[in-house]
Structure formats: C-alpha cells, structure tokens
Design a protein around this motif. Structure first.
Motif, PDB file in Angstrom:
ATOM      1  N   ASN A  42       0.819  -1.219   0.000  1.00  0.00           N
ATOM      2  CA  ASN A  42       0.000   0.000   0.000  1.00  0.00           C
ATOM      3  C   ASN A  42       0.848   1.263   0.000  1.00  0.00           C
ATOM      4  O   ASN A  42       0.526   2.238  -0.686  1.00  0.00           O
ATOM      5  N   ASP A 168      -5.767  -0.677  -0.509  1.00  0.00           N
ATOM      6  CA  ASP A 168      -6.731  -0.601   0.577  1.00  0.00           C
ATOM      7  C   ASP A 168      -6.939   0.877   0.901  1.00  0.00           C
ATOM      8  O   ASP A 168      -6.201   1.468   1.684  1.00  0.00           O
ATOM      9  N   PHE A 169      -7.943   1.501   0.287  1.00  0.00           N
ATOM     10  CA  PHE A 169      -8.105   2.948   0.371  1.00  0.00           C
ATOM     11  C   PHE A 169      -8.467   3.415   1.772  1.00  0.00           C
ATOM     12  O   PHE A 169      -8.147   4.545   2.159  1.00  0.00           O
ATOM     13  N   ASP A 170      -9.121   2.587   2.544  1.00  0.00           N
ATOM     14  CA  ASP A 170      -9.405   2.957   3.927  1.00  0.00           C
ATOM     15  C   ASP A 170      -8.100   3.059   4.719  1.00  0.00           C
ATOM     16  O   ASP A 170      -7.921   3.988   5.510  1.00  0.00           O
ATOM     17  N   TRP A 171      -7.183   2.118   4.479  1.00  0.00           N
ATOM     18  CA  TRP A 171      -5.869   2.166   5.132  1.00  0.00           C
ATOM     19  C   TRP A 171      -5.077   3.370   4.651  1.00  0.00           C
ATOM     20  O   TRP A 171      -4.382   4.011   5.431  1.00  0.00           O
ATOM     21  N   TRP A 172      -5.204   3.709   3.361  1.00  0.00           N
ATOM     22  CA  TRP A 172      -4.536   4.900   2.814  1.00  0.00           C
ATOM     23  C   TRP A 172      -4.974   6.144   3.579  1.00  0.00           C
ATOM     24  O   TRP A 172      -4.146   6.957   3.972  1.00  0.00           O
ATOM     25  N   ARG A 173      -6.295   6.276   3.747  1.00  0.00           N
ATOM     26  CA  ARG A 173      -6.827   7.474   4.403  1.00  0.00           C
ATOM     27  C   ARG A 173      -6.316   7.596   5.838  1.00  0.00           C
ATOM     28  O   ARG A 173      -5.874   8.669   6.256  1.00  0.00           O
ATOM     29  N   LYS A 174      -6.340   6.487   6.569  1.00  0.00           N
ATOM     30  CA  LYS A 174      -5.871   6.520   7.955  1.00  0.00           C
ATOM     31  C   LYS A 174      -4.377   6.812   8.030  1.00  0.00           C
ATOM     32  O   LYS A 174      -3.914   7.568   8.901  1.00  0.00           O
ATOM     33  N   THR A 175      -3.605   6.221   7.134  1.00  0.00           N
ATOM     34  CA  THR A 175      -2.153   6.387   7.149  1.00  0.00           C
ATOM     35  C   THR A 175      -1.752   7.808   6.775  1.00  0.00           C
ATOM     36  O   THR A 175      -0.844   8.389   7.380  1.00  0.00           O
ATOM     37  N   LYS A 177      -3.375  10.498   7.271  1.00  0.00           N
ATOM     38  CA  LYS A 177      -3.650  11.402   8.394  1.00  0.00           C
ATOM     39  C   LYS A 177      -2.477  11.451   9.363  1.00  0.00           C
ATOM     40  O   LYS A 177      -2.179  12.490   9.951  1.00  0.00           O
TER      41      LYS A 177
END
Length: 207
Positions: A42, A168-175, A177
């Motif tokens: 990712n 994994d776009f949800d993981w992208w968003r959290k990372t 941040k």
C-alpha cells in the motif's frame, strides 16, 4: 527535482518502517510476513502516485522558466527517472530497515554509485563520441546506475516479503492522516535548505 521530489515522500517512509518494526524484527511471528506485505504494497502504491505527480510538476514547471536552457529542461525529465527509481528503492528498503538488514540497501547504493562514477569517467574520457549530447549522456548514466541500484534493493526486499501493489483505500486514508505531519516537516526543511538555490537559478541562470 530534489525540492519537488520531497512531495513524493509525504512521511510515508517513516510510517512504513514504524508499522513494520512495531511487530518485531523476526519474520517467525505468525502473520508478520503477510502484514509487512500489506504495508509495503500500500505504501508503494501511494508513493508511485506521488512520484508521478512530482515528476510531472517538476518537468512541466521547468518548461516555463526562461533562464533554463533547453538542455536543462530536457535534463530534468531524464533525471526525474533517476529520482523516481531512487524513491522506489527507498520505499522497498523500508522492509530491510524494519528487519535490521539495512546493509543490503547500503551495499546496493554503493554498487550504484561505483557504476555511476565509472560511467561518468568513461563518458568524460571519450567525450568526442557523444558530441553535443555529452551532458544528456551523463544524465542517462545516472538513470542506468539507479536502475541497477533499484534492482538490487528489489531483489533483497523480495527475499523478505512478496512485492506487490496494494489498494486498501481505507488504510490509505488513515495512514495519510498520520504521515502528512511528517511530510509537511520534510517539505519545510527542504524549502529552508534549497529555496536560495532555486531562486538564484531562476533569477540568474542554471549555471
């Protein structure tokens, strides 16, 4: 390129090493290899997108700086390939850093630099063979050395984990941040260290 290239980091390298190291250096832990593959895949995907953006930004913006001669404008596009390969190698090295095997990255870097020095020496000693393309030939030598450098790092990293892209776009968003404050600090540091060189090259000349 060094100034714009920092945008391709966005603090992701530090986050990748931290997240992989948090599990412990031993690959014997259950699920460690799979999780490292997930993180690396990712982060690599995100940085490839950032690399493309940084290369396009640097290449196109340089075309509008009248003080840059055509050789420099074209040279920026060529050298951008070297920068991209270097960033990819750095991304792949995160797994080596997390597992305390940085000697493989360092060794690959040394081999690449020795090759670059050898190519530059050969080009300089045989300048007549390249004519007016001497400068651009040296730029291409940098690309060749970084191809070898990146290939070695990819080989050693692939011995630790499987290299593949992750989305994994949800993981992208959290990372992002978490990583953006790191990236912003790097941008400010680079701005502080390099803005004088950039201003001089724009106001006077590339030389």
């Amino acid at each position: 390129l060094a100034f714009v290239g920092i945008l391709a980091d966005a603090g992701l390298f530090a986050i990748a090493v931290r997240e992989m190291s948090r599990q412990g250096a031993s690959s014997k832990l259950q699920g460690t290899r799979e999780k490292d593959e997930f993180i690396l895949g990712n982060v690599l995907s995100m940085r490839l997108i950032l690399i493309i953006g940084a290369v396009l930004l640097a290449g196109f913006s340089a075309q509008f700086i009248s003080s840059y001669p055509p050789e420099v404008r074209l040279g920026i596009w060529i050298t951008a390939i070297s920068m991209a390969l270097s960033i990819v190698a750095g991304t792949l090295s995160s797994v080596l850093q997390a597992r305390m095997k940085i000697q493989y990255f360092s060794g690959s870097l040394v081999i690449g630099k020795i090759l670059l020095a050898t190519l530059i020496f050969f080009i300089a000693q045989n300048a007549g063979l390249f004519g007016e393309n001497l400068l651009l030939t040296m730029f291409w030598a940098g690309v060749i050395s970084n191809v070898i450098f990146c290939s070695f790092v990819a080989y050693f990293a692939s011995r630790e984990v499987r290299i593949r892209l992750g989305f994994d776009f949800d993981w992208w968003r959290k990372t992002l941040k978490v990583s953006l404050p790191y990236g912003f600090a790097l941008i400010l540091q680079t701005l502080y260290l390099r803005i004088d060189i950039i201003l001089i090259s724009i106001l006077l000349s590339a030389s």
